[in-house]
Motif scaffolding. Structure first.
Motif, short mmCIF file in Angstrom:
data_model
loop_
_atom_site.label_atom_id
_atom_site.label_comp_id
_atom_site.label_asym_id
_atom_site.label_seq_id
_atom_site.Cartn_x
_atom_site.Cartn_y
_atom_site.Cartn_z
N THR A 53 0.83 -1.21 0.00
CA THR A 53 0.00 0.00 0.00
C THR A 53 0.87 1.26 0.00
O THR A 53 0.53 2.24 -0.65
CB THR A 53 -0.99 0.00 1.18
OG1 THR A 53 -0.26 -0.18 2.40
CG2 THR A 53 -2.02 -1.11 1.03
N ALA A 54 2.00 1.21 0.71
CA ALA A 54 2.90 2.36 0.72
C ALA A 54 3.44 2.63 -0.69
O ALA A 54 3.49 3.79 -1.14
CB ALA A 54 4.05 2.14 1.70
N GLN A 60 4.14 3.76 -7.15
CA GLN A 60 5.02 2.68 -7.59
C GLN A 60 4.34 1.34 -7.29
O GLN A 60 4.39 0.86 -6.16
CB GLN A 60 6.38 2.77 -6.88
CG GLN A 60 7.09 4.06 -7.17
CD GLN A 60 8.28 4.28 -6.26
OE1 GLN A 60 8.39 3.71 -5.19
NE2 GLN A 60 9.20 5.12 -6.70
N ILE A 61 3.74 0.77 -8.31
CA ILE A 61 3.00 -0.47 -8.12
C ILE A 61 3.98 -1.64 -8.10
O ILE A 61 4.80 -1.78 -9.01
CB ILE A 61 1.96 -0.65 -9.25
CG1 ILE A 61 0.99 0.54 -9.25
CG2 ILE A 61 1.21 -1.97 -9.11
CD1 ILE A 61 0.10 0.62 -10.44
N ILE A 65 1.88 -7.19 -8.82
CA ILE A 65 0.55 -6.60 -8.96
C ILE A 65 0.40 -5.97 -10.34
O ILE A 65 -0.61 -6.17 -11.02
CB ILE A 65 0.31 -5.55 -7.86
CG1 ILE A 65 0.28 -6.23 -6.48
CG2 ILE A 65 -0.99 -4.79 -8.11
CD1 ILE A 65 0.21 -5.25 -5.32
N LYS A 66 1.40 -5.25 -10.78
CA LYS A 66 1.36 -4.59 -12.09
C LYS A 66 1.18 -5.60 -13.21
O LYS A 66 0.41 -5.37 -14.16
CB LYS A 66 2.65 -3.79 -12.30
CG LYS A 66 2.75 -3.08 -13.64
CD LYS A 66 1.87 -1.85 -13.68
CE LYS A 66 2.15 -0.94 -14.85
NZ LYS A 66 1.64 -1.43 -16.12
N SER A 102 -7.03 -3.00 -6.97
CA SER A 102 -6.69 -1.97 -5.99
C SER A 102 -7.33 -0.62 -6.32
O SER A 102 -7.74 -0.35 -7.45
CB SER A 102 -5.17 -1.83 -5.91
OG SER A 102 -4.65 -1.44 -7.16
N TYR A 103 -7.35 0.22 -5.29
CA TYR A 103 -7.82 1.59 -5.43
C TYR A 103 -6.93 2.31 -6.44
O TYR A 103 -5.71 2.22 -6.40
CB TYR A 103 -7.77 2.31 -4.07
CG TYR A 103 -8.30 3.71 -4.12
CD1 TYR A 103 -9.66 3.96 -3.99
CD2 TYR A 103 -7.45 4.80 -4.32
CE1 TYR A 103 -10.17 5.24 -4.05
CE2 TYR A 103 -7.94 6.10 -4.39
CZ TYR A 103 -9.31 6.30 -4.25
OH TYR A 103 -9.81 7.58 -4.33
N GLY A 104 -7.57 3.02 -7.34
CA GLY A 104 -6.83 3.73 -8.38
C GLY A 104 -6.63 2.93 -9.64
O GLY A 104 -6.31 3.48 -10.68
N PHE A 105 -6.82 1.62 -9.55
CA PHE A 105 -6.77 0.76 -10.74
C PHE A 105 -8.16 0.25 -11.07
O PHE A 105 -8.64 0.41 -12.19
CB PHE A 105 -5.82 -0.42 -10.55
CG PHE A 105 -5.95 -1.45 -11.65
CD1 PHE A 105 -5.46 -1.18 -12.92
CD2 PHE A 105 -6.62 -2.65 -11.43
CE1 PHE A 105 -5.62 -2.10 -13.95
CE2 PHE A 105 -6.77 -3.58 -12.45
CZ PHE A 105 -6.27 -3.31 -13.71
#
Length: 194
Positions: A53-54, A60-61, A65-66, A102-105
């Motif tokens: 999360t940080a 910076q994913i 995850i990316k 995730s949030y933002g994706f």
């Protein structure tokens, strides 16, 4: 169409694996592109950690995850194939949703509320469970499962659910019953994605 199949079952000899093979074969026979992400084979790390999360807050994913987000971005259809364990998703798939959607994706919040960031995609789910299906139907659990996954996951991020198959009594049926289940998978996939 481009299909992403996210598969979560630890055993290659399982009914779930036969469902996966049937789904992929049917899609390819109908001319679709298919990518399978077998979470156990990938040894996907399901725990959302503070450093994840940080990193995401800093823009910076994390690479794992990316990679999964890129597959989702490319897909027109996302299919989830997994067993129901303790009335929910296996931990490895729940962690995939936690980390990748995730949030933002997959979603964000705006002035109007939730911003669904995966609109335009379709979703399909196939589940197995050891509990007989009539018990789940009569207790309301079948509808609850659809609500938590079709609505709580797919609809929340803008993915249009086009179907959800739930097969019960797995592990307690004869060979003919399993053949019928696979036939239903083949027919349903073919009808949704001809």
């Amino acid at each position: 169409m481009k299909h992403l199949v996210i598969y979560a079952h630890p055993h290659a000899e399982s009914l779930n694996h036969s469902i996966l093979e049937t789904t992929v074969r049917t899609l390819k026979n109908n001319g679709h592109e298919v990518v399978v992400r077998d979470l156990y084979t990938l040894d996907f790390q399901p725990v959302l950690k503070p450093e994840d999360t940080a990193s995401m807050k800093a823009g910076q994913i994390p690479q794992d995850i990316k990679t999964e987000q890129d597959y989702i971005t490319e897909a027109d259809v996302i299919t989830l194939i997994y067993p129901i364990w303790w009335t929910g998703l296996p931990a490895i798939l729940k962690g995939y949703i936690d980390r990748v959607f995730s949030y933002g994706f997959a979603y964000a919040y705006g002035e109007e509320g939730v911003v669904k960031m995966l609109t335009g995609k379709k979703g399909f789910i196939i589940n197995t469970q050891g509990t007989p299906k009539p018990y789940y139907d009569e207790s309301g659990m079948t509808e609850a499962l659809k609500m938590t996954s079709d609505t709580g996951i797919f609809d929340f991020v803008g993915i249009e659910s086009v179907g959800h198959l739930l097969f019960g009594g797995v592990g307690h049926l004869d060979e003919e019953a399993y053949k019928q289940m696979l036939k239903e998978v083949e027919d349903t996939v073919a009808s949704h994605f001809s």
